[in-house]
Design a protein around this motif. Structure first.
Motif, PDB file in Angstrom:
ATOM      1  N   THR A 108       0.837  -1.194   0.000  1.00  0.00           N
ATOM      2  CA  THR A 108       0.000   0.000   0.000  1.00  0.00           C
ATOM      3  C   THR A 108       0.875   1.249   0.000  1.00  0.00           C
ATOM      4  N   VAL A 109       0.302   2.363  -0.422  1.00  0.00           N
ATOM      5  CA  VAL A 109       1.058   3.609  -0.468  1.00  0.00           C
ATOM      6  C   VAL A 109       1.554   4.031   0.924  1.00  0.00           C
ATOM      7  N   PRO A 110       0.718   3.997   1.975  1.00  0.00           N
ATOM      8  CA  PRO A 110       1.248   4.347   3.297  1.00  0.00           C
ATOM      9  C   PRO A 110       2.367   3.406   3.761  1.00  0.00           C
ATOM     10  N   MET A 111       2.269   2.110   3.444  1.00  0.00           N
ATOM     11  CA  MET A 111       3.348   1.181   3.767  1.00  0.00           C
ATOM     12  C   MET A 111       4.630   1.554   3.035  1.00  0.00           C
ATOM     13  N   TYR A 112       4.484   1.937   1.771  1.00  0.00           N
ATOM     14  CA  TYR A 112       5.630   2.384   0.972  1.00  0.00           C
ATOM     15  C   TYR A 112       6.301   3.590   1.631  1.00  0.00           C
ATOM     16  N   VAL A 113       5.492   4.566   2.036  1.00  0.00           N
ATOM     17  CA  VAL A 113       6.039   5.779   2.651  1.00  0.00           C
ATOM     18  C   VAL A 113       6.737   5.458   3.971  1.00  0.00           C
ATOM     19  N   GLU A 114       6.126   4.609   4.792  1.00  0.00           N
ATOM     20  CA  GLU A 114       6.769   4.269   6.059  1.00  0.00           C
ATOM     21  C   GLU A 114       8.060   3.486   5.835  1.00  0.00           C
ATOM     22  N   THR A 115       8.078   2.631   4.829  1.00  0.00           N
ATOM     23  CA  THR A 115       9.309   1.913   4.487  1.00  0.00           C
ATOM     24  C   THR A 115      10.417   2.896   4.124  1.00  0.00           C
ATOM     25  N   LEU A 116      10.091   3.864   3.284  1.00  0.00           N
ATOM     26  CA  LEU A 116      11.073   4.889   2.913  1.00  0.00           C
ATOM     27  C   LEU A 116      11.551   5.655   4.142  1.00  0.00           C
ATOM     28  N   ALA A 117      10.633   5.978   5.028  1.00  0.00           N
ATOM     29  CA  ALA A 117      10.994   6.760   6.202  1.00  0.00           C
ATOM     30  C   ALA A 117      12.012   6.021   7.068  1.00  0.00           C
ATOM     31  N   ALA A 160       2.359  14.701  -5.867  1.00  0.00           N
ATOM     32  CA  ALA A 160       3.491  13.797  -5.971  1.00  0.00           C
ATOM     33  C   ALA A 160       2.996  12.384  -6.241  1.00  0.00           C
ATOM     34  N   TRP A 161       3.909  11.415  -6.210  1.00  0.00           N
ATOM     35  CA  TRP A 161       3.509  10.023  -6.393  1.00  0.00           C
ATOM     36  C   TRP A 161       2.611   9.549  -5.258  1.00  0.00           C
ATOM     37  N   VAL A 162       2.795  10.127  -4.085  1.00  0.00           N
ATOM     38  CA  VAL A 162       2.033   9.704  -2.909  1.00  0.00           C
ATOM     39  C   VAL A 162       1.205  10.876  -2.398  1.00  0.00           C
ATOM     40  N   PRO A 163       0.109  10.615  -1.689  1.00  0.00           N
ATOM     41  CA  PRO A 163      -0.664  11.707  -1.093  1.00  0.00           C
ATOM     42  C   PRO A 163       0.172  12.452  -0.056  1.00  0.00           C
ATOM     43  N   MET A 164      -0.095  13.731   0.086  1.00  0.00           N
ATOM     44  CA  MET A 164       0.597  14.548   1.073  1.00  0.00           C
ATOM     45  C   MET A 164      -0.410  15.479   1.743  1.00  0.00           C
ATOM     46  N   ILE A 165      -0.028  15.989   2.899  1.00  0.00           N
ATOM     47  CA  ILE A 165      -0.860  16.960   3.606  1.00  0.00           C
ATOM     48  C   ILE A 165      -0.332  18.354   3.312  1.00  0.00           C
ATOM     49  N   ALA A 166      -1.142  19.176   2.666  1.00  0.00           N
ATOM     50  CA  ALA A 166      -0.756  20.555   2.398  1.00  0.00           C
ATOM     51  C   ALA A 166      -0.825  21.357   3.695  1.00  0.00           C
ATOM     52  N   PRO A 167      -0.011  22.401   3.827  1.00  0.00           N
ATOM     53  CA  PRO A 167      -0.038  23.203   5.060  1.00  0.00           C
ATOM     54  C   PRO A 167      -1.433  23.686   5.421  1.00  0.00           C
ATOM     55  N   GLU A 168      -2.204  24.095   4.422  1.00  0.00           N
ATOM     56  CA  GLU A 168      -3.553  24.610   4.711  1.00  0.00           C
ATOM     57  C   GLU A 168      -4.521  23.507   5.133  1.00  0.00           C
ATOM     58  N   ALA A 190       6.787  15.219   2.222  1.00  0.00           N
ATOM     59  CA  ALA A 190       6.825  13.950   1.497  1.00  0.00           C
ATOM     60  C   ALA A 190       6.363  12.747   2.321  1.00  0.00           C
ATOM     61  N   LEU A 191       6.596  12.781   3.637  1.00  0.00           N
ATOM     62  CA  LEU A 191       6.223  11.655   4.493  1.00  0.00           C
ATOM     63  C   LEU A 191       4.901  11.879   5.222  1.00  0.00           C
ATOM     64  N   SER A 192       4.184  12.931   4.877  1.00  0.00           N
ATOM     65  CA  SER A 192       3.063  13.362   5.716  1.00  0.00           C
ATOM     66  C   SER A 192       1.859  12.429   5.689  1.00  0.00           C
ATOM     67  N   VAL A 193       1.773  11.513   4.720  1.00  0.00           N
ATOM     68  CA  VAL A 193       0.667  10.549   4.755  1.00  0.00           C
ATOM     69  C   VAL A 193       0.843   9.583   5.932  1.00  0.00           C
ATOM     70  N   VAL A 194       2.054   9.566   6.499  1.00  0.00           N
ATOM     71  CA  VAL A 194       2.321   8.870   7.763  1.00  0.00           C
ATOM     72  C   VAL A 194       2.853   9.940   8.718  1.00  0.00           C
ATOM     73  N   PRO A 195       1.972  10.690   9.378  1.00  0.00           N
ATOM     74  CA  PRO A 195       2.391  11.863  10.156  1.00  0.00           C
ATOM     75  C   PRO A 195       3.478  11.585  11.188  1.00  0.00           C
ATOM     76  N   SER A 196       3.467  10.408  11.801  1.00  0.00           N
ATOM     77  CA  SER A 196       4.488  10.095  12.800  1.00  0.00           C
ATOM     78  C   SER A 196       5.877  10.092  12.179  1.00  0.00           C
ATOM     79  N   GLU A 197       5.987   9.701  10.911  1.00  0.00           N
ATOM     80  CA  GLU A 197       7.286   9.704  10.239  1.00  0.00           C
ATOM     81  C   GLU A 197       7.689  11.112   9.835  1.00  0.00           C
TER      82      GLU A 197
END
Length: 244
Positions: A108-117, A160-168, A190-197
């Motif tokens: 999954t995309v969140p798993m991908y992001v956490e792996t990168l983190a 980007a390739w993955v969802p992100m949280i914009a400042p607003e 870049a890692l914001s779809v997993v906020p803890s990372e």
């Protein structure tokens, strides 16, 4: 842990504490991986540099032209191993097609992001040790517990390739995600779809670079002035094939 006694140079206390904090973070259950899986990701990231398939792919005109299986040290899913090895050994040739393929293989995309983190946290600390000429710190013992499975509702696709949280859109549980920074670069988002990372990366950045709120300030400095810092950062990024 992380006393750097053998380095022969003085290492700031905040850097040591940042590294200890990252090791504790890596060992703890995340949003999508257990502590044991996260430590396994860290071990695989280190091992990737010795992978024969990665060596042959790196030397090839295109990594797609070299078939085979990765040398691996654990039992992580094949798609996770592929992500770790490619990002660790050949990041300059990653593509959207490659990303789509690993997601289609069940990651999954969140798993991908956490792996990168996890990979980024560990690799940064390892490179710090390498720069000092000391052995890398032993990986931490994993902590028990289950992943939170938390997916922030304010993360949006499109930039980007993955969802992100914009400042607003940083509201609710993510209201403090970027603090009061006047500018939030995409590399921070870049890692914001997993906020803890994202939070862990920002805590690390405060010691290794600047707090997010100071990134846009051209007068910010440490032992080096801002122009010197950016020159070193750009050269290191080029050597590491940072395509971003």
């Amino acid at each position: 842990m992380f006393d750097y006694t053998d380095a022969g140079v003085q290492v700031r206390d905040d850097l040591k504490e940042a590294h200890r904090s990252l090791w504790d973070h890596v060992a703890s259950p995340g949003a999508w991986w257990t502590g044991a899986e996260r430590v396994a990701i860290a071990a695989e990231a280190r091992h990737a540099l010795r992978c024969e398939l990665c060596r042959r792919r790196k030397a090839a005109l295109s990594p797609r032209g070299v078939a085979g299986e990765h040398d691996t040290v654990g039992a992580l899913p094949a798609a996770v191993v592929e992500v770790i090895h490619r990002v660790r050994t050949d990041p300059g040739r990653l593509s959207r097609a490659w990303f789509d393929e690993v997601i289609d293989r069940g990651l999954t995309v969140p798993m991908y992001v956490e792996t990168l983190a996890v990979l980024v946290h560990v690799t940064g600390v390892d490179y710090f040790a390498r720069s000092l000429g000391v052995a890398p710190e032993a990986l931490p013992e994993p902590r028990p517990g289950e992943p939170s499975r938390y997916l922030p509702p304010s993360a949006k696709a499109g930039t980007a390739w993955v969802p992100m949280i914009a400042p607003e859109d940083a509201v609710g549980p993510e209201a403090d995600l970027y603090g009061d920074a006047p500018l939030v670069p995409n590399i921070v988002r870049a890692l914001s779809v997993v906020p803890s990372e994202s939070r862990a990366m920002q805590r690390s950045t405060e010691s290794h670079y600047f707090p997010v709120a100071q990134i846009a300030d051209p007068t910010a400095r440490r032992a080096l002035d801002r122009m010197q810092i950016e020159l070193v950062a750009a050269r290191v990024s080029a050597l590491n094939q940072c395509f971003y």
